[in-house]
Structure formats: structure tokens, C-alpha cells
Write an enzyme that holds these catalytic residues in place. Structure first.
Site, short mmCIF file in Angstrom:
data_model
loop_
_atom_site.label_atom_id
_atom_site.label_comp_id
_atom_site.label_asym_id
_atom_site.label_seq_id
_atom_site.Cartn_x
_atom_site.Cartn_y
_atom_site.Cartn_z
N PHE A 201 1.05 -1.37 0.15
CA PHE A 201 -0.06 -0.04 0.01
C PHE A 201 0.86 1.20 0.01
O PHE A 201 0.28 2.50 0.44
CB PHE A 201 -0.99 -0.08 1.24
CG PHE A 201 -1.65 -1.13 1.30
CD1 PHE A 201 -2.77 -1.44 0.10
CD2 PHE A 201 -1.87 -2.06 2.25
CE1 PHE A 201 -3.57 -2.71 -0.04
CE2 PHE A 201 -2.69 -3.07 2.46
CZ PHE A 201 -3.65 -3.45 1.13
N ARG A 202 1.92 1.09 -0.65
CA ARG A 202 2.98 2.30 -0.62
C ARG A 202 3.42 2.96 0.56
O ARG A 202 3.87 4.00 0.60
CB ARG A 202 2.30 3.44 -1.60
CG ARG A 202 1.88 3.10 -2.91
CD ARG A 202 3.30 2.60 -3.75
NE ARG A 202 2.71 2.16 -5.29
CZ ARG A 202 2.42 1.03 -5.81
NH1 ARG A 202 2.50 0.12 -4.89
NH2 ARG A 202 2.25 1.09 -6.81
N LEU A 203 3.32 2.24 1.70
CA LEU A 203 3.83 2.63 2.99
C LEU A 203 5.33 2.04 3.00
O LEU A 203 5.39 0.99 3.91
CB LEU A 203 2.79 2.02 4.11
CG LEU A 203 1.76 2.68 4.13
CD1 LEU A 203 0.89 1.82 5.19
CD2 LEU A 203 1.73 4.21 4.29
#
Length: 234
Positions: A201-203
Site C-alpha cells: 500500500f505504498r507505505l
């Protein structure tokens, strides 16, 4: 099919193209004490991964006299506590840019491992003896090419490049080939090194070693400052 009879635009779906990164993580507890140790660890993993063709390929960014950025891929030919070394024609576009603005950024992109390493710092030419040792290790064809190619300069045709190669091949014959005076190494003295590990999730995990002046949290010291390790927002 489109009206022209060709397939649909392959760029049309870019906005919806995505994947989740789940190959690994990077925490402060997993990080090596120095950027060099961390780079060695990740590089050792990259060179054993068959999905990565040239793990020492790195993108080097420079700026010209007008401040316009430029980018190209080169091969890293050594890294140590002093920095990362690559070789090129000093009269090339990047050579001229480094003469005007002797700073650069470099990127190792190991996408199959969902990793990137970003480096920044001032740049200087390596010692001529270091250049000579590396040049002697190159294949003879690459040595001749360094003499023949007017890197980054306009050429009227491929035939002209081949004519220049034939000329230097005849000139050197079977003799030893020394480095051209306009060719040699540059060392990026690393003052920032960011290690990026893709996460879901692009974290993403982004941990950076940064050389700071004066006092800093405990860490390996170096003349002129100390290293600060910090996490960055993804």
C-alpha cells in the site's frame, strides 16, 4: 483496434497499473551501522539474484551550468568508505557538467527485490594511478573504444565512429594501450545514502544515513561531521 489499424495505446492504462510490494521490510533494527555496510549487504544479495542482469548499473544525475538536470546509466566500478566510483570521458556531457557543478546523485534500482538505493554527494576525479589500474583491466576493445569515441559529441554517421575505431586500432597495433588523457574515474563522496524497501500500500520503508555538521546522535564519526540515521515518510 484503433482507426489506424494498430493495437490500442499501451500507455492508456498507466493510471490503473499497480502492484503491492511484499518482498521484505527494512527496520532500524535490521540496518547496518554504516551506509557502506548496508550497501554491501544489499549488493551481495543483488548479485546473486538471477533476475537482476547488471546489479552495478546505477543512474547518475548531474546538472549543467544553467541548472538543468541530466540523467544517464553508468556502471559502478568500486565503492568504499570514500564513496562510489565510475569511469567516463571527461569531455562528455556529464564530464562538462561535473566540471561546472561537481555534485551528483546516483540510484541503484533493484526492482525484483523491490529495493532502491539513493546516494548524493560532491564529486572529484580519482587519482590517475587508480584510473590506470582500472583501464588496464578493461577488454582491449573497450580500451580502443575509449580512444575512438567522441562521447556525447554529434557524429555524422556510424561509419565515422567505425573509421575512428579503425584508426586507433592501427595506431596502437599490438602494443599496450594507456588511458586517454580525457578519460578517467570520478568518485561520488557519499554524504547522503537512502535505502528504500517497497512495502504494501505504498507505505515503504525509507531509511537514510546523512552526514551532518557539529553534534549528532551517536554514530560513526568522520572528519567534518557525524552520521545521522533517520526514517523518512514514504
Amino acid at each position: 483496434m484503433t482507426a489506424s489499424g494498430t493495437d490500442a495505446d499501451p500507455l492508456a492504462g498507466l493510471a490503473s497499473t499497480r502492484r503491492s510490494y511484499r518482498a521484505g521490510e527494512l527496520s532500524e533494527a535490521l540496518l547496518a551501522p554504516t551506509w557502506l555496510e548496508q550497501l554491501r549487504t544489499w549488493f551481495a544479495q543483488a548479485i546473486t539474484d538471477d533476475r537482476i542482469d547488471e546489479p552495478n548499473a546505477m543512474q547518475v544525475a548531474t546538472v549543467d551550468e544553467a541548472g538543468r538536470p541530466d540523467l544517464r546509466t553508468v556502471l559502478a566500478r568500486g565503492f568504499d568508505a570514500a564513496g562510489v566510483v565510475f569511469y567516463t570521458n571527461y569531455h562528455s556531457a556529464k564530464g562538462r557538467q561535473l566540471a561546472a557543478n561537481p555534485v551528483a546523485a546516483a540510484l541503484f534500482s533493484w526492482l525484483p527485490l523491490e529495493r532502491q538505493v539513493r546516494l548524493r554527494g560532491p564529486v572529484a576525479k580519482v587519482d590517475p594511478a587508480e584510473t590506470a589500474r582500472y583501464f588496464a583491466s578493461r577488454p582491449r576493445g573497450a580500451q580502443l573504444a575509449a580512444w575512438a569515441s567522441p562521447q556525447s559529441e554529434p557524429l555524422p554517421s556510424r561509419a565515422e565512429l567505425e573509421r575512428r575505431l579503425a584508426e586507433v586500432t592501427e595506431r596502437f597495433g599490438d602494443g599496450e594501450i594507456a588511458p586517454p588523457p580525457h578519460w578517467g574515474g570520478y568518485r561520488i563522496t557519499v554524504t547522503e545514502a537512502e535505502f528504500w524497501q517497497g512495502r504494501e500500500f505504498r507505505l515503504h520503508d525509507r531509511l537514510r544515513y546523512r552526514l551532518v555538521e557539529g553534534e549528532a546522535p551517536a554514530g560513526p564519526a568522520r572528519p567534518g561531521g557525524q552520521w545521522l540515521i533517520e526514517r523518512l515518510g514514504p
